[in-house]
Design an enzyme around this catalytic site. Structure first.
Site, PDB file in Angstrom:
ATOM      1  N   PRO A  43       0.847  -1.203   0.000  1.00  0.00           N
ATOM      2  CA  PRO A  43       0.000   0.000   0.000  1.00  0.00           C
ATOM      3  C   PRO A  43       0.881   1.251   0.000  1.00  0.00           C
ATOM      4  O   PRO A  43       1.800   1.368   0.823  1.00  0.00           O
ATOM      5  CB  PRO A  43      -0.764  -0.125   1.321  1.00  0.00           C
ATOM      6  CG  PRO A  43       0.130  -0.946   2.207  1.00  0.00           C
ATOM      7  CD  PRO A  43       0.869  -1.892   1.293  1.00  0.00           C
ATOM      8  N   SER A  72      -3.944   1.763   0.037  1.00  0.00           N
ATOM      9  CA  SER A  72      -3.828   2.578   1.244  1.00  0.00           C
ATOM     10  C   SER A  72      -5.143   3.264   1.620  1.00  0.00           C
ATOM     11  O   SER A  72      -5.937   3.624   0.742  1.00  0.00           O
ATOM     12  CB  SER A  72      -2.747   3.642   1.010  1.00  0.00           C
ATOM     13  OG  SER A  72      -2.709   4.570   2.064  1.00  0.00           O
ATOM     14  N   GLN A  94      -5.503  -1.465   3.251  1.00  0.00           N
ATOM     15  CA  GLN A  94      -4.592  -1.055   4.341  1.00  0.00           C
ATOM     16  C   GLN A  94      -5.246   0.039   5.165  1.00  0.00           C
ATOM     17  O   GLN A  94      -5.631   1.083   4.654  1.00  0.00           O
ATOM     18  CB  GLN A  94      -3.264  -0.565   3.760  1.00  0.00           C
ATOM     19  CG  GLN A  94      -2.272  -0.109   4.830  1.00  0.00           C
ATOM     20  CD  GLN A  94      -2.287   1.397   5.029  1.00  0.00           C
ATOM     21  OE1 GLN A  94      -2.374   2.143   4.052  1.00  0.00           O
ATOM     22  NE2 GLN A  94      -2.228   1.856   6.266  1.00  0.00           N
ATOM     23  N   LYS A 194       1.140  -4.722   9.698  1.00  0.00           N
ATOM     24  CA  LYS A 194       2.278  -4.252   8.888  1.00  0.00           C
ATOM     25  C   LYS A 194       3.145  -3.286   9.700  1.00  0.00           C
ATOM     26  O   LYS A 194       2.625  -2.327  10.281  1.00  0.00           O
ATOM     27  CB  LYS A 194       1.750  -3.539   7.638  1.00  0.00           C
ATOM     28  CG  LYS A 194       2.818  -2.881   6.767  1.00  0.00           C
ATOM     29  CD  LYS A 194       2.207  -2.353   5.480  1.00  0.00           C
ATOM     30  CE  LYS A 194       3.236  -1.736   4.557  1.00  0.00           C
ATOM     31  NZ  LYS A 194       3.684  -0.403   4.973  1.00  0.00           N
ATOM     32  N   ARG A 221      11.124   5.008   5.884  1.00  0.00           N
ATOM     33  CA  ARG A 221      10.524   6.347   5.945  1.00  0.00           C
ATOM     34  C   ARG A 221      10.097   6.766   7.340  1.00  0.00           C
ATOM     35  O   ARG A 221       9.606   7.875   7.527  1.00  0.00           O
ATOM     36  CB  ARG A 221       9.289   6.388   5.032  1.00  0.00           C
ATOM     37  CG  ARG A 221       9.648   6.333   3.572  1.00  0.00           C
ATOM     38  CD  ARG A 221       8.478   5.876   2.727  1.00  0.00           C
ATOM     39  NE  ARG A 221       7.325   6.756   2.734  1.00  0.00           N
ATOM     40  CZ  ARG A 221       7.195   7.842   1.985  1.00  0.00           C
ATOM     41  NH1 ARG A 221       8.160   8.204   1.176  1.00  0.00           N
ATOM     42  NH2 ARG A 221       6.101   8.561   2.024  1.00  0.00           N
ATOM     43  N   ASP A 249       8.667  -6.422   3.474  1.00  0.00           N
ATOM     44  CA  ASP A 249       8.865  -5.422   2.421  1.00  0.00           C
ATOM     45  C   ASP A 249      10.031  -4.525   2.793  1.00  0.00           C
ATOM     46  O   ASP A 249      10.471  -4.480   3.943  1.00  0.00           O
ATOM     47  CB  ASP A 249       7.579  -4.628   2.104  1.00  0.00           C
ATOM     48  CG  ASP A 249       7.200  -3.603   3.178  1.00  0.00           C
ATOM     49  OD1 ASP A 249       8.096  -3.037   3.849  1.00  0.00           O
ATOM     50  OD2 ASP A 249       5.979  -3.355   3.325  1.00  0.00           O
ATOM     51  N   GLY A 250      10.547  -3.829   1.767  1.00  0.00           N
ATOM     52  CA  GLY A 250      11.682  -2.931   1.980  1.00  0.00           C
ATOM     53  C   GLY A 250      12.879  -3.345   1.156  1.00  0.00           C
ATOM     54  O   GLY A 250      13.559  -4.319   1.489  1.00  0.00           O
ATOM     55  N   ARG A 273       8.219   1.310  -3.690  1.00  0.00           N
ATOM     56  CA  ARG A 273       8.664   2.279  -4.705  1.00  0.00           C
ATOM     57  C   ARG A 273       8.676   1.746  -6.136  1.00  0.00           C
ATOM     58  O   ARG A 273       8.311   2.508  -7.045  1.00  0.00           O
ATOM     59  CB  ARG A 273      10.049   2.818  -4.330  1.00  0.00           C
ATOM     60  CG  ARG A 273      10.031   3.692  -3.082  1.00  0.00           C
ATOM     61  CD  ARG A 273      11.449   4.073  -2.691  1.00  0.00           C
ATOM     62  NE  ARG A 273      11.504   4.863  -1.465  1.00  0.00           N
ATOM     63  CZ  ARG A 273      11.494   4.354  -0.246  1.00  0.00           C
ATOM     64  NH1 ARG A 273      11.398   3.047  -0.069  1.00  0.00           N
ATOM     65  NH2 ARG A 273      11.565   5.149   0.809  1.00  0.00           N
TER      66      ARG A 273
HETATM   67  C1  LIG Z   1       5.593   7.235  -1.368  1.00  0.00           C
HETATM   68  C2  LIG Z   1       5.271   6.141  -0.379  1.00  0.00           C
HETATM   69  C3  LIG Z   1       4.020   6.143   0.229  1.00  0.00           C
HETATM   70  C4  LIG Z   1       3.698   5.156   1.156  1.00  0.00           C
HETATM   71  N1  LIG Z   1       2.438   5.147   1.704  1.00  0.00           N
HETATM   72  C5  LIG Z   1       2.094   4.135   2.551  1.00  0.00           C
HETATM   73  C6  LIG Z   1       0.763   4.055   3.064  1.00  0.00           C
HETATM   74  O1  LIG Z   1      -0.096   4.875   2.755  1.00  0.00           O
HETATM   75  N2  LIG Z   1       0.483   3.043   3.922  1.00  0.00           N
HETATM   76  C7  LIG Z   1       1.420   2.105   4.297  1.00  0.00           C
HETATM   77  O2  LIG Z   1       1.114   1.199   5.078  1.00  0.00           O
HETATM   78  N3  LIG Z   1       2.675   2.153   3.817  1.00  0.00           N
HETATM   79  C8  LIG Z   1       3.035   3.139   2.948  1.00  0.00           C
HETATM   80  N4  LIG Z   1       4.299   3.152   2.426  1.00  0.00           N
HETATM   81  C9  LIG Z   1       5.260   2.081   2.779  1.00  0.00           C
HETATM   82  C10 LIG Z   1       5.133   0.883   1.823  1.00  0.00           C
HETATM   83  O3  LIG Z   1       3.925   0.187   2.009  1.00  0.00           O
HETATM   84  C11 LIG Z   1       6.278  -0.120   2.017  1.00  0.00           C
HETATM   85  O4  LIG Z   1       6.364  -0.497   3.370  1.00  0.00           O
HETATM   86  C12 LIG Z   1       7.654   0.381   1.537  1.00  0.00           C
HETATM   87  O5  LIG Z   1       7.539   1.291   0.474  1.00  0.00           O
HETATM   88  C13 LIG Z   1       8.489  -0.818   1.090  1.00  0.00           C
HETATM   89  O6  LIG Z   1       9.790  -0.413   0.754  1.00  0.00           O
HETATM   90  P1  LIG Z   1      10.282  -0.176  -0.763  1.00  0.00           P
HETATM   91  O7  LIG Z   1       9.716   1.135  -1.185  1.00  0.00           O
HETATM   92  O8  LIG Z   1      11.765  -0.171  -0.622  1.00  0.00           O
HETATM   93  O9  LIG Z   1       9.787  -1.330  -1.628  1.00  0.00           O
HETATM   94  C14 LIG Z   1       4.650   4.154   1.494  1.00  0.00           C
HETATM   95  C15 LIG Z   1       5.905   4.166   0.871  1.00  0.00           C
HETATM   96  C16 LIG Z   1       6.227   5.133  -0.070  1.00  0.00           C
HETATM   97  C17 LIG Z   1       7.575   5.084  -0.731  1.00  0.00           C
END
Ligand SMILES: Cc1cc2nc3c(=O)[nH]c(=O)nc-3n(C[C@H](O)[C@H](O)[C@H](O)COP(=O)(O)O)c2cc1C
Length: 324
Positions: A43, A72, A94, A194, A221, A249-250, A273
């Site tokens: 999400p 999300s 989510q 999560k 983040r 994830d990550g 991403r």
């Molecule tokens: C721009 C952006 C927005 C995100 N928004 C959400 C969100 O609304 N809800 C959430 O649970 N995680 C959010 N995430 C986290 C992602 O679900 C995920 O944990 C993370 O991006 C995984 O790492 P990766 O970008 O290296 O694949 C966001 C991540 C990014 C980069």
């Protein structure tokens, strides 16, 4: 964020050669839902700020690929519009906790009615972290597009400036993990937690009825100094055993990353991403391209390691950790 990537570069894979790899099967199940790949769309907020196809494009691309996608609370489109764009799914919703439980409940009920098959409760964002790069890049909160799920949905808490606007529990609410019991009281959908990085939190989630946990540092983040998701995975897998599914994830970017995470015990891995890069570059077609590139890379890695099915991706696929 860098640690997530670096953790994968420290790992190595152990291959078996002269295996008949003419047929490779990457299909698996997540919470009993059949999927074409052991990776899913994480999400992420505001797809509409990246491309006009918005979450509908992401949903269509994932569904066409037979890949699970999670959407999300902070989507640009409403969860109903997303469901209508790709009715076959599979999709998860989510949830960011809303200040009033009744508002969270309404979102969950809407998701259940619209065919989402699990609720992903994100727990690592009680407040928004200080995101210096966003500030330096001029990413303005005021410029965010309206939220598709309704004007009453609370957006991200902005640190401690705006007390009350927070995804955490209200001080007078049932505290802590009991929120999972409360959610289970209003939905039959399985709960996925999560943002877990420790055995203790994973066990608490399961104790309160979670069917799965996602080992995640939110793509780097949130907490500065959090471990890489991949480095936190073994502790969680060892504690959880077979009582729940564990995802990660990550930093997942390549087929070898998927294989390493599965070798360490993840049932599936999420992509944040990369999906947004695809969406930005080409809308629905861009997301489809990202998913197909990763699929081909996964099949290639499986062939090169001599593993023909997801069940063969166990700990024997892992080689020594570099530098140890
Ligand atoms: C721009 C952006 C927005 C995100 N928004 C959400 C969100 O609304 N809800 C959430 O649970 N995680 C959010 N995430 C986290 C992602 O679900 C995920 O944990 C993370 O991006 C995984 O790492 P990766 O970008 O290296 O694949 C966001 C991540 C990014 C980069």
């Amino acid at each position: 964020m860098r640690a997530n990537h670096e953790a994968f570069t420290r790992r190595t894979l152990r291959s078996r050669v002269l295996v008949d790899v003419s047929h490779i099967d990457p299909t698996t199940t997540v919470l009993s839902t059949p999927v074409n790949a052991p990776f899913f769309v994480c999400p992420t907020a505001y797809h509409g700020s990246i491309h006009p196809d918005a979450e509908m494009g992401t949903a269509r691309a994932a569904s066409a690929a037979g890949v699970l996608a999670a959407f999300s609370t902070l989507s640009t489109a409403s969860l109903e519009q997303i469901a209508a764009a790709a009715p076959a799914g599979p999709r998860w919703f989510q949830l960011y906790l809303q200040p009033e439980f009744s508002a969270s409940q309404r979102l969950v009920e809407r998701a259940e009615k619209s065919g989402y098959s699990a609720i992903v409760l994100t727990v690592d964002l009680p407040v928004l972290a200080n995101r210096d790069r966003q500030a330096h890049g001029g990413f303005a909160l005021a410029a965010w597009p309206p939220l598709g799920n309704g004007a009453d949905i609370v957006g991200p808490p902005r640190g401690f400036e705006t007390r009350g606007r927070t995804f955490t529990l209200r001080p007078d609410a049932e505290s802590g993990w009991k929120i999972l019991d409360q959610l289970r009281g209003v939905t039959d959908l399985p709960l996925v937690v999560k943002g877990v990085l420790t055995a203790d939190d994973a066990l608490a989630a399961i104790e309160h009825g979670a069917r799965a946990v996602i080992v995640s540092n939110h793509g780097g983040r949130q907490l500065d100094g959090a471990p890489a998701s991949l480095d936190a995975l073994p502790e969680v897998v060892a504690a959880v055993g077979t009582r729940a599914e564990v995802y990660l994830d990550g930093g997942v970017r390549r087929g070898s990353d998927v294989v390493m995470a599965l070798g360490l015990g993840a049932r599936a891995v999420g992509l944040g991403r990369p999906i947004l890069w695809g969406l930005g570059a080409g809308g629905e077609r861009g997301v489809a391209r990202v998913l197909s590139l990763l699929m081909v890379d996964l099949l290639t890695t499986m062939a090169l390691t001599g593993r023909r099915s997801i069940s063969e991706l166990d700990s024997t696929v892992l080689g020594p950790v570099r530098g140890t």
